[in-house]
Scaffold this active site. Structure first.
Site, PDB file in Angstrom:
ATOM      1  N   ASN A 125       0.732  -1.031   0.455  1.00  0.00           N
ATOM      2  CA  ASN A 125      -0.144   0.125   0.162  1.00  0.00           C
ATOM      3  C   ASN A 125       0.991   1.257   0.229  1.00  0.00           C
ATOM      4  O   ASN A 125       1.268   1.759  -0.658  1.00  0.00           O
ATOM      5  CB  ASN A 125      -0.715   0.268   1.551  1.00  0.00           C
ATOM      6  CG  ASN A 125      -2.468   1.203   0.861  1.00  0.00           C
ATOM      7  OD1 ASN A 125      -1.832   2.227   0.042  1.00  0.00           O
ATOM      8  ND2 ASN A 125      -2.832   1.098   1.910  1.00  0.00           N
ATOM      9  N   ASP A 126       1.429   1.646   1.291  1.00  0.00           N
ATOM     10  CA  ASP A 126       2.019   2.749   1.474  1.00  0.00           C
ATOM     11  C   ASP A 126       3.402   3.137   0.302  1.00  0.00           C
ATOM     12  O   ASP A 126       3.830   3.757  -0.210  1.00  0.00           O
ATOM     13  CB  ASP A 126       3.329   2.943   2.718  1.00  0.00           C
ATOM     14  CG  ASP A 126       2.014   3.543   3.225  1.00  0.00           C
ATOM     15  OD1 ASP A 126       0.650   3.334   3.485  1.00  0.00           O
ATOM     16  OD2 ASP A 126       2.087   2.902   5.069  1.00  0.00           O
ATOM     17  N   VAL A 127       3.928   1.933   0.103  1.00  0.00           N
ATOM     18  CA  VAL A 127       4.803   2.043  -1.280  1.00  0.00           C
ATOM     19  C   VAL A 127       4.838   2.246  -2.399  1.00  0.00           C
ATOM     20  O   VAL A 127       5.597   2.716  -3.881  1.00  0.00           O
ATOM     21  CB  VAL A 127       5.740   0.574  -1.445  1.00  0.00           C
ATOM     22  CG1 VAL A 127       6.648   0.687  -0.396  1.00  0.00           C
ATOM     23  CG2 VAL A 127       4.569  -0.480  -1.715  1.00  0.00           C
TER      24      VAL A 127
ATOM     25  N   ALA B 167       0.969   4.240   6.951  1.00  0.00           N
ATOM     26  CA  ALA B 167       1.498   5.497   7.297  1.00  0.00           C
ATOM     27  C   ALA B 167      -0.215   6.300   7.963  1.00  0.00           C
ATOM     28  O   ALA B 167       0.429   7.522   8.134  1.00  0.00           O
ATOM     29  CB  ALA B 167       2.047   5.808   5.870  1.00  0.00           C
TER      30      ALA B 167
END
Lengths: 506, 100
Positions: free
Chosen positions: A434-436, A475
């Protein structure tokens, strides 16, 4: 140390360096590791020979027991547990250095001494750094093993407490090195640095673990090097220094990949100024906390229940759409496509990029990912994997998992090598990441991920997302990709199951 | 005893040498690298052996021998386990087979 000992030490240190240099290529890496291991074995034998304890039973006993124990753990550990096992071993090394420090400081394991203050000083520093590494690594391992909450735990005045503990540890070191062997000062150094290690590791959250582990790895090396100064052992100083440098380098690489400074991760409060409502973030946190208290069985049951509910809702929606009789077909509901369309996309795709994340590790889906890749290759597609430097819980985590599933390493691409290809590829499959890949990192100022280099998944025409849910990642920043109207197919649920369905449909 | 300044010098030089060699390791191999480094940090076993050996030869008390033995044991777990697990990991990395 005799001249012969110094020469052998220098040769062994060079062998270790050669071994590490060989680790920069996959083909030679295994031999590099064996070379380093051989050098350490030679160092052990040399030390026992020169100290004159080669036939001393009381030293062989712990040596053999420890070796057997280490071998059994290494043999039995599952690949999925790798981050916590590495953290654990790392802590033991730190603990051993601390004990060497205790021996030397108390004057138990040392003969003549021309530099008593230097010896005591280094022995005490070894105690402090070693204990800090031991406790910090154990906390990190417990977090990785999900035995304690993965969320950052923050006490009131956490920074102040950390500073106070640091001052107390440093004063123990200073007083101890001036006053000489003293049990009380020795114990206070152990105690304060131990609590300091706890305070430092407990406030680091799950996704920042790659950085914490790298840093602890570096510290265990430094602890060894300083224990080497206390015992006046050149080899120990040299190898400890090398390990310290490597850990520091990895820490630096991880920090750069997340666009955060080390002090930001260790000392700053996590600011969650995300565009989402804070209540949502709070809710996910409590949910996560809830999950951490449940047993695996219970979680599985919950997951099953959620999955069946999701399926039912999907069917109800379909029925509703049929009832409406195609009146609103073009307007809404386009992003909620079913898996059939996702598999259609994959069937036609000739150039596919797979983006794995920590979710894949959690679901242990790497073997099914391999099957998916094989199936796509059979269909004539070119399949590649895009790996973000901080995906997972330790540096290079995804590479190891995919290697375990027999995916050849030439198909694994680093972010910079593949980021320009997302525009041209036919389809991207995101698995538990997700965040990456959150495009918000480019423009959502003030959020924790702002400025972090991300995979350009949003540039791809067709994206299939096999994530557990659509909640913001670690995050806490909403991913705008999920609400894109065209070309995004969501397959929510446990990655193992959703991939299985995709595979069946292909 | 070796002069403290020489020890510090060795530390600085080996740190720099390690830094520049390790910089060439690709991120593909970062986990095995870290695990290997972790095994190497168990080199403190040399220090533990020296201290325990000297303590034994000097006939120090039971507390000293116990602490020393624990140190040797922990370091042995670290070294042997670390190298073994790194080896296991590295064996998994395979190149594409040329089947066609």
């Amino acid at each position: 140390m005799t001249v012969a000992q110094i020469i052998i030490s220098a040769v062994l240190a060079l062998l270790v360096l050669c071994g590490i240099a060989m680790m920069s290529k996959v083909k030679t890496a295994a031999w590099g590791n064996i070379l380093s291991a051989f050098a350490i074995l030679a160092a052990v034998i040399m030390t026992m020979w020169f100290v004159g304890i080669i036939n001393l039973f009381s030293v062989w006993t712990p040596l053999i027991i420890g070796s057997l124990g280490g071998g059994v753990i290494a043999y039995k550990a599952k690949m999925i547990e790798m981050p916590q096992v590495v953290a654990c071993f790392n802590g033991l090394g730190g603990g051993a250095s601390a004990l060497v420090g205790v021996m030397i400081y108390m004057g138990w394991g040392i003969q003549e001494n021309a530099y008593p203050v230097f010896t005591r000083l280094t022995a005490l520093i070894a105690i402090v750094i070693g204990t800090l590494t031991l406790v910090g690594s154990i906390v990190a391992a417990l977090k990785l093993d999900r035995r304690i909450t993965q969320l950052p735990v923050e006490l009131k005045y956490h920074n102040l407490l950390t500073l106070l503990l640091l001052i107390l540890s440093v004063s123990s070191v200073i007083f101890g090195s001036i006053y000489g062997a003293n049990t009380l000062l020795c114990l206070s150094a152990v105690l304060f640095s131990g609590v300091l290690g706890w305070a430092f590791a407990i406030r680091v959250g799950g996704a920042d673990m790659p950085i914490t582990i790298s840093l602890l790895n570096s510290l265990s090396g430094v602890a060894g090097a300083i224990a080497g100064m206390a015992t006046s052992d050149i080899l120990l100083v040299a190898v400890g220094g090398i390990v310290g440098a490597s850990g520091l380098l990895l820490t630096q690489i991880m920090c750069r990949a997340m666009n955060r400074s080390l002090s930001n991760i260790l000392f700053k409060k996590k600011n969650l100024k995300s565009p989402t409502s804070t209540s949502k973030v709070a809710k996910t946190e409590t949910l996560e906390e809830l999950f951490s208290n449940l047993s695996d069985m219970e979680i599985q049951q919950l997951l099953d229940a959620i999955n069946s509910l999701t399926a039912e809702i999907g069917e109800l929606r379909k029925e509703m759409a049929q009832l409406k009789g195609g009146v609103n077909v073009s307007s809404g509901l386009q992003e909620e496509k079913t898996e059939a369309t996702a598999s259609d996309v994959l069937r036609k795709a000739k150039d596919v990029i797979i983006v794995p994340g920590y979710g894949m590790a959690l679901a242990q889906a790497q073997h099914i990912v391999k099957q998916l890749a094989d199936r796509l290759t059979q269909n004539g597609a070119h399949v590649r994997f895009a790996i973000h430097p901080v995906a997972g819980r330790m540096p290079g985590h995804m590479n190891v998992l995919l290697a375990e599933a027999d995916i050849p390493y030439d198909d694994l691409y680093e972010m910079d090598a593949i980021n320009d290809d997302f525009k041209q590829c036919d389809a991207v499959v995101v698995i538990g990441a997700n965040d990456v890949l959150n495009p918000a990192a480019r423009n959502a100022e003030g959020t924790p991920i702002y400025g972090m280099p991300v995979l350009n998944v949003d540039e791809a025409k067709q994206v299939i997302v096999c994530n557990y849910d659509l909640k913001p990642g670690y995050a806490g920043v909403e991913n705008p990709l999920y609400s894109r109207k065209q070309g995004v197919y969501l397959c929510l649920g446990d990655a193992k199951e959703t991939l299985m369905e995709l595979l069946k449909a292909l | 005893m070796i002069h403290p300044l020489i020890l510090l010098g060795v530390f600085v030089v080996s740190t720099l040498a390690g830094y520049f060699i390790i910089r060439r390791v690709p991120s593909l191999l970062h986990t095995p690298l870290m695990s290997g480094m972790n095994a190497l940090s168990g080199v403190t076993i040399v220090g533990a052996l020296t201290a325990t050996g000297i303590a034994a030869l000097l006939g120090e008390g039971k507390v000293a021998m116990l602490i020393g033995s624990i140190g040797v044991g922990l370091a042995a777990i670290n070294v042997v386990g670390g190298f073994a697990i790194t080896h296991r990991m590295l064996r998994m990395f395979k190149q594409k087979k040329q089947k066609q």
